[in-house]
Design a protein around this motif. Sequence first.
Motif, PDB file in Angstrom:
ATOM      1  N   GLY A   1     -14.099   4.079  -6.026  1.00 41.67           N
ATOM      2  CA  GLY A   1     -13.282   5.270  -6.219  1.00 41.67           C
ATOM      3  C   GLY A   1     -12.776   5.379  -7.635  1.00 41.67           C
ATOM      4  O   GLY A   1     -13.026   4.512  -8.473  1.00 41.67           O
ATOM      5  N   PRO A   2     -12.038   6.457  -7.942  1.00 45.13           N
ATOM      6  CA  PRO A   2     -11.603   6.719  -9.318  1.00 45.13           C
ATOM      7  C   PRO A   2     -10.536   5.749  -9.812  1.00 45.13           C
ATOM      8  O   PRO A   2      -9.944   4.999  -9.026  1.00 45.13           O
ATOM      9  N   ALA A   3     -10.287   5.812 -11.120  1.00 49.70           N
ATOM     10  CA  ALA A   3      -9.265   4.973 -11.741  1.00 49.70           C
ATOM     11  C   ALA A   3      -7.889   5.316 -11.189  1.00 49.70           C
ATOM     12  O   ALA A   3      -7.615   6.442 -10.798  1.00 49.70           O
ATOM     13  N   GLY A   4      -7.026   4.298 -11.165  1.00 47.58           N
ATOM     14  CA  GLY A   4      -5.642   4.535 -10.782  1.00 47.58           C
ATOM     15  C   GLY A   4      -5.364   4.532  -9.303  1.00 47.58           C
ATOM     16  O   GLY A   4      -4.251   4.835  -8.878  1.00 47.58           O
ATOM     17  N   THR A   5      -6.342   4.163  -8.483  1.00 43.66           N
ATOM     18  CA  THR A   5      -6.148   4.199  -7.032  1.00 43.66           C
ATOM     19  C   THR A   5      -5.716   2.845  -6.452  1.00 43.66           C
ATOM     20  O   THR A   5      -5.595   2.715  -5.237  1.00 43.66           O
ATOM     21  N   GLY A   6      -5.487   1.861  -7.304  1.00 51.19           N
ATOM     22  CA  GLY A   6      -4.994   0.564  -6.838  1.00 51.19           C
ATOM     23  C   GLY A   6      -6.064  -0.409  -6.418  1.00 51.19           C
ATOM     24  O   GLY A   6      -5.758  -1.461  -5.842  1.00 51.19           O
ATOM     25  N   LYS A   7      -7.333  -0.105  -6.706  1.00 51.60           N
ATOM     26  CA  LYS A   7      -8.440  -0.974  -6.260  1.00 51.60           C
ATOM     27  C   LYS A   7      -8.272  -2.403  -6.793  1.00 51.60           C
ATOM     28  O   LYS A   7      -8.299  -3.368  -6.025  1.00 51.60           O
ATOM     29  N   THR A   8      -8.126  -2.522  -8.098  1.00 51.49           N
ATOM     30  CA  THR A   8      -8.036  -3.850  -8.716  1.00 51.49           C
ATOM     31  C   THR A   8      -6.670  -4.469  -8.491  1.00 51.49           C
ATOM     32  O   THR A   8      -6.557  -5.649  -8.153  1.00 51.49           O
ATOM     33  N   PHE A   9      -5.619  -3.669  -8.657  1.00 53.02           N
ATOM     34  CA  PHE A   9      -4.269  -4.215  -8.559  1.00 53.02           C
ATOM     35  C   PHE A   9      -3.996  -4.800  -7.180  1.00 53.02           C
ATOM     36  O   PHE A   9      -3.484  -5.922  -7.050  1.00 53.02           O
TER      37      PHE A   9
ATOM     38  N   GLU B   1      -6.615  11.450  -4.114  1.00 60.26           N
ATOM     39  CA  GLU B   1      -5.381  11.473  -3.327  1.00 60.26           C
ATOM     40  C   GLU B   1      -4.708  10.105  -3.296  1.00 60.26           C
ATOM     41  O   GLU B   1      -3.529   9.998  -2.940  1.00 60.26           O
ATOM     42  N   ASP B   2      -5.449   9.054  -3.649  1.00 61.71           N
ATOM     43  CA  ASP B   2      -4.905   7.693  -3.621  1.00 61.71           C
ATOM     44  C   ASP B   2      -4.403   7.234  -4.984  1.00 61.71           C
ATOM     45  O   ASP B   2      -3.977   6.078  -5.123  1.00 61.71           O
ATOM     46  N   VAL B   3      -4.459   8.087  -6.003  1.00 57.73           N
ATOM     47  CA  VAL B   3      -4.040   7.704  -7.353  1.00 57.73           C
ATOM     48  C   VAL B   3      -2.564   7.322  -7.343  1.00 57.73           C
ATOM     49  O   VAL B   3      -1.716   8.085  -6.862  1.00 57.73           O
ATOM     50  N   SER B   4      -2.260   6.128  -7.862  1.00 55.37           N
ATOM     51  CA  SER B   4      -0.893   5.611  -7.852  1.00 55.37           C
ATOM     52  C   SER B   4      -0.341   5.442  -9.261  1.00 55.37           C
ATOM     53  O   SER B   4       0.717   4.843  -9.440  1.00 55.37           O
TER      54      SER B   4
ATOM     55  N   PRO C   1       0.831  -1.209   0.000  1.00 52.55           N
ATOM     56  CA  PRO C   1       0.000   0.000   0.000  1.00 52.55           C
ATOM     57  C   PRO C   1       0.862   1.254   0.000  1.00 52.55           C
ATOM     58  O   PRO C   1       1.898   1.299   0.656  1.00 52.55           O
ATOM     59  N   LEU C   2       0.427   2.254  -0.747  1.00 53.14           N
ATOM     60  CA  LEU C   2       1.172   3.507  -0.849  1.00 53.14           C
ATOM     61  C   LEU C   2       0.541   4.634  -0.046  1.00 53.14           C
ATOM     62  O   LEU C   2       1.195   5.629   0.240  1.00 53.14           O
ATOM     63  N   THR C   3      -0.740   4.492   0.299  1.00 54.84           N
ATOM     64  CA  THR C   3      -1.446   5.545   1.027  1.00 54.84           C
ATOM     65  C   THR C   3      -2.173   4.934   2.220  1.00 54.84           C
ATOM     66  O   THR C   3      -2.352   3.709   2.304  1.00 54.84           O
ATOM     67  N   GLU C   4      -2.614   5.772   3.125  1.00 56.73           N
ATOM     68  CA  GLU C   4      -3.367   5.291   4.288  1.00 56.73           C
ATOM     69  C   GLU C   4      -4.634   4.562   3.860  1.00 56.73           C
ATOM     70  O   GLU C   4      -5.021   3.554   4.453  1.00 56.73           O
ATOM     71  N   ARG C   5      -5.299   5.062   2.804  1.00 56.28           N
ATOM     72  CA  ARG C   5      -6.532   4.425   2.352  1.00 56.28           C
ATOM     73  C   ARG C   5      -6.249   3.045   1.755  1.00 56.28           C
ATOM     74  O   ARG C   5      -7.013   2.099   1.947  1.00 56.28           O
ATOM     75  N   GLN C   6      -5.149   2.923   1.021  1.00 58.31           N
ATOM     76  CA  GLN C   6      -4.786   1.615   0.479  1.00 58.31           C
ATOM     77  C   GLN C   6      -4.445   0.633   1.591  1.00 58.31           C
ATOM     78  O   GLN C   6      -4.776  -0.554   1.511  1.00 58.31           O
ATOM     79  N   LEU C   7      -3.800   1.131   2.638  1.00 58.86           N
ATOM     80  CA  LEU C   7      -3.500   0.285   3.795  1.00 58.86           C
ATOM     81  C   LEU C   7      -4.788  -0.149   4.479  1.00 58.86           C
ATOM     82  O   LEU C   7      -4.946  -1.319   4.863  1.00 58.86           O
ATOM     83  N   GLU C   8      -5.736   0.775   4.604  1.00 58.37           N
ATOM     84  CA  GLU C   8      -7.050   0.448   5.165  1.00 58.37           C
ATOM     85  C   GLU C   8      -7.730  -0.631   4.326  1.00 58.37           C
ATOM     86  O   GLU C   8      -8.365  -1.557   4.863  1.00 58.37           O
TER      87      GLU C   8
END
Length: 301
Positions: free
Chosen positions: A118-126, A281-284, A96-103
């Motif tokens: 959430g929007p594209a690029g935030t790591g949801k699928t990956f 803010e979570d876009v990676s 995880p790169l952000t607090e939300r990704q860690l959550e």
Amino acid sequence: MEIRIIIPEDKRLDVFGVYDEKIKELRRMYPSVKIHARGSELRIRGSQADVEMVKERVMDMMRGRWDPTETQLPENYDETLPEDGTIITFKKRIRPLTERQLEYVRSIEANDVIFAIGPAGTGKTFLAVAMAVKYLREGRVERIVLTRPAVEAGENLGFLPGSYEEKVYPYLIPLYDALYSMIPYDRVRRMMDARVVEVAPLAYMRGRTLSDAFIILDEAQNTKTVQMKMFLTRIGPRSKVVITGDITQIDLPKHMESGLVEAERILQGVEGIDFVYFSKEDVSRHHIVKRIIEAYDRVGK
């Protein structure tokens, strides 16, 4: 089978990259395919299925829709995130790169069904695919099932050439991409032959019970309400389910409610189900993606 693709001069950087870095990454992702770049020409040789897959990827690169060098989360993660066992390690380090990704990762561990919105690029699928591979490696599930609804941008499958499998294949490519960025291509193929890994359109889930599996429903904003209920009632014992989607990118007809939107309304507060919400803010992905999202937000799109 061999095909040749002439890359227009203004698209060469998109396809080849600096010092052919993108072609090198394509070769790494698809080792069974011979990819030769010479001047403006790209030659691709291998089995018909593999060549068609790489050709589709090259066309996406020319359209600016995909970059093979950005298929994994970058290494410049937030150093303040705790080292608490949530790190996932494969060929490349994934975490995880952000607090939300860690959550999100913690929620996957703690719940039976997780909705990631959430929007594209935030790591949801990956990150969901990464967790699925982690669970499989640790013996916590016996198989991985990846699925998507075959609905996008208003296209009608009935008018596309080829068999049903050939028609839906382009919709499933992002799921293959995530797998290939973590597991060697030939091993993924063997796992698919053994049905340890299954990538299939949502329509193939009807009538099944999915037990001992890590199941990911991607692009869930394009499910109809009956499809979402059908999918959720496929869950069998000892299975984990992650559902991802972006409710600002619904491609269903205007009069039709998204199954993801309805599920968000109905299932809030149900024990064992959690909702994780991502923001720009979570876009990676590439830094420009965050700016693009902000620009669309400003005009209410």
